[in-house]
Scaffold this active site. Structure first.
Site, PDB file in Angstrom:
ATOM      1  N   GLN A  36      67.115  37.561  47.416  1.00 37.47           N
ATOM      2  CA  GLN A  36      67.963  37.791  48.590  1.00 37.47           C
ATOM      3  C   GLN A  36      67.414  37.167  49.883  1.00 37.47           C
ATOM      4  OE1 GLN A  36      68.307  42.021  49.205  1.00 37.47           O
ATOM      5  NE2 GLN A  36      66.113  42.389  49.062  1.00 37.47           N
ATOM      6  N   GLY A  42      58.637  34.850  45.718  1.00 36.02           N
ATOM      7  CA  GLY A  42      57.335  35.304  45.208  1.00 36.02           C
ATOM      8  C   GLY A  42      57.212  36.811  45.191  1.00 36.02           C
ATOM      9  N   CYS A  45      54.431  41.490  46.478  1.00 38.97           N
ATOM     10  CA  CYS A  45      52.966  41.410  46.434  1.00 38.97           C
ATOM     11  C   CYS A  45      52.433  40.331  47.365  1.00 38.97           C
ATOM     12  CB  CYS A  45      52.518  41.164  44.993  1.00 38.97           C
ATOM     13  SG  CYS A  45      50.752  41.009  44.856  1.00 38.97           S
ATOM     14  N   HIS A 454      21.084  41.332  38.617  1.00 40.84           N
ATOM     15  CA  HIS A 454      20.468  42.125  39.682  1.00 40.84           C
ATOM     16  C   HIS A 454      20.289  41.238  40.922  1.00 40.84           C
ATOM     17  CE1 HIS A 454      17.744  45.075  41.495  1.00 40.84           C
ATOM     18  NE2 HIS A 454      16.999  44.040  41.841  1.00 40.84           N
TER      19      HIS A 454
END
Ligand SMILES: Cc1cc2nc3c(=O)[nH]c(=O)nc-3n(C[C@H](O)[C@H](O)[C@H](O)COP(=O)(O)OP(=O)(O)OC[C@H]3O[C@@H](n4cnc5c(N)ncnc54)[C@H](O)[C@@H]3O)c2cc1C
Ligand SMILES: NC(=O)c1ccc[n+]([C@@H]2O[C@H](COP(=O)([O-])OP(=O)(O)OC[C@H]3O[C@@H](n4cnc5c(N)ncnc54)[C@H](O)[C@@H]3O)[C@@H](O)[C@H]2O)c1
Length: 465
Positions: A36, A42, A45, A454
């Protein structure tokens, strides 16, 4: 004059599931997709949901290092947001161009397998829940297709109280370019949107108050986790009021807004309505097709996302399921399997679906809470720790974000993970590893004894499990 087009598949709405289905089905079928608003190519989101809000949240978290005023910094952040989503919108369009018949306009059913598409010349969505339109179909078009996929999303639920149409009363869409920048903000609703915008606007420099109608803050969480979040957010400067019965909003001559609850009054420069989102079915004329909706206006679907009308599916927020982009994406897999696969993939097979709320630090969860596990009569072991106390996980301290806690609910007999809440830096990534372990029925000891890099947030597993 009306043009008639016959297609194999018509997708209504440019949502996550619909655009993915359109691209995949276009390899073998004649597919059309109608949207629309050109500013919504897209879908939610990338244009008004996940992507622009996380861009603003990230910018806001860096404001502390900037020398700009709050208003200037907000303006620059909005410009960055706009540039980002403009690129994504163009990419979304170009990915389907030439493969799928892309139609601009507003669709409504005229029969079970026929749809009328009218030009939509203005953004008439309620309360600016979408950005404004800049392009439209020139004339009405009718499209017929044996397969129709409804993917129209959801719109902001506007509470039924006086004053919601006053200037500077915003939705999650319109506040993303609020003018002027509100130095104080009252947010009605303390769910996903309320909490994320509270974090964002507080970081931009606004004084934020959240009013939520629930009896307790974040009722879906265990109290120890909700209390930790409450303490952290209030220490950040956000005021949180539960059991707020909002009655009206009024505006003074100086433009300031006052939100009245049954107990109190809260005055601020702006108000954000964040009381949930409702399936976008109001304009679809579903009666003409005989498509069933439930009492909340969501389209009723079966486990394969089929509506009660043969060949018509409903995917994404519009079918009343959890409102997340990744759920809409998974909906596309179910429908694709029903159309071109063996039809065995179903919604009820989903297990261990995680969530992440982008507060600071992010709050992520999967599976059962401790309360739910106890109520279900499970024999459980609870492992938890404050992030600051986890010696083997220095990353949060290194990056200056030692807040939060980690909590795991384990099956005492099998050591399987029944649920987890990670309220810590990088938790939006960590939670996916927990979800995978749950799906694989891996024992918690496998995460505990894992060899991880780490310093990394993954070491939370070594430290807590
Ligand atoms: C502020 C905000 C932040 C969010 N953050 C996150 C997040 O971080 N992570 C996450 O997973 N989810 C998030 N969500 C939820 C997520 O955006 C939605 O669940 C997801 O986008 C739903 O997509 P969908 O497939 O249902 O359709 P949508 O993407 O909503 O698309 C529907 C499309 O249909 C169009 N349309 C509607 N009616 C018609 C009609 N009659 N004719 C033609 N076109 C029509 C609309 O204009 C729209 O473009 C957020 C939502 C909001 C509002
Ligand atoms: N990070 C993410 O994944 C993310 C981010 C934003 C939005 N979303 C999706 O968007 C959906 C909509 O978000 P939302 O925050 O609008 O809805 P929500 O359902 O998450 O929260 C709505 C909140 O408003 C409160 N409320 C309802 N009516 C009220 C009233 N009259 N007065 C005061 N409080 C009231 C409810 O108690 C609830 O806490 C979410 O359910 C979520 O699925 C996801």
């Amino acid at each position: 004059m009306t043009t008639h087009i016959a297609l194999d598949v018509l997708v209504i709405g440019w949502g996550k599931a619909g655009k993915t289905l359109a691209a995949k089905l276009s390899a073998t079928r004649k597919v059309g997709l109608v949207e629309q608003y050109a500013t919504m190519y897209g879908g939610t989101c990338i244009n008004i949901g996940c992507v622009p809000t996380k861009a603003l949240i990230t910018s806001a978290s860096r404001h502390v290092d900037s020398s700009s005023t709050d208003a200037d910094y907000f303006e620059k952040s909005v410009a960055h947001r706009n540039a980002l989503i403009e690129k994504m919108r163009a990419k979304n369009h170009s990915m389907l161009e030439g493969k799928v018949l892309l139609i601009d306009g507003k669709a409504r059913f005229s029969g079970p397998h026929s749809v009328v598409i009218e030009p939509s010349n203005a953004d008439d969505s309620s309360r600016s829940t979408h950005d404004s339109i800049d392009e439209s179909a020139a004339e009405s078009i009718t499209v017929s297709a044996p397969i129709i996929i409804i993917n129209t999303g959801a719109v902001t639920r506007i509470p039924d109280i006086p004053g919601t149409d006053l200037p500077h009363v915003y939705t999650s869409t319109s506040i993303q370019h609020a003018q002027p920048f509100p130095q104080s903000l009252t947010i009605i609703g303390g769910g996903f949107i309320g909490l994320e915008f509270a974090t964002m606007m507080n970081d931009f420099g606004s004084h934020v108050t959240i009013l939520d109608s629930s009896d307790v803050f974040l009722s879906r969480l265990d109290r120890d986790v909700a209390d930790k979040l409450y303490d952290t957010m209030t220490a950040q400067g956000i005021e949180i009021i539960s059991r707020a019965r909002v009655e009206k909003i009024s505006q003074a001559d100086n433009g300031q807004l006052t939100v009245y609850t049954s107990a109190d009054a809260f005055t601020s420069d702006a108000v954000l309505l964040a009381t949930g989102r409702t399936a976008a079915t109001a304009n679809l004329n579903l009666d003409a097709a005989g498509i069933e909706v439930d009492s909340r206006g969501s389209i009723v679907v079966d486990d394969h996302l089929r509506t009660n009308v043969e060949g018509v599916y409903a995917v994404g927020d519009v079918n009343g399921g959890p409102q997340f982009t990744y759920i809409s994406f998974d909906d596309h897999r179910i429908v694709l399997d029903d159309i071109i696969g063996n039809g065995t993939r179903v919604r009820s097979d989903r297990v261990a679906v995680p969530t992440a709320s982008f507060v600071r630090p992010p709050l992520s969860s999967v599976g059962m809470t401790e309360d739910e596990a106890r109520a279900a009569g499970r024999n459980i072991v609870v492992k938890k720790a404050d992030i600051a106390d986890i010696a083997v996980m220095p990353r949060p301290k290194i990056i200056g974000s030692p807040e939060g806690m980690a909590k795991f609910i384990l099956d005492a007999d099998t050591d399987e993970i029944l649920g987890a809440v990670l309220y810590c830096v990088d938790s939006q990534e960590l939670i996916n590893t927990v979800a995978l372990a749950m799906r694989l029925h891996a024992p918690a000891s496998m995460l505990r004894d894992g060899i991880w890099t780490h310093p990394a947030s993954t070491e939370v597993f070594n430290g807590v499990l």
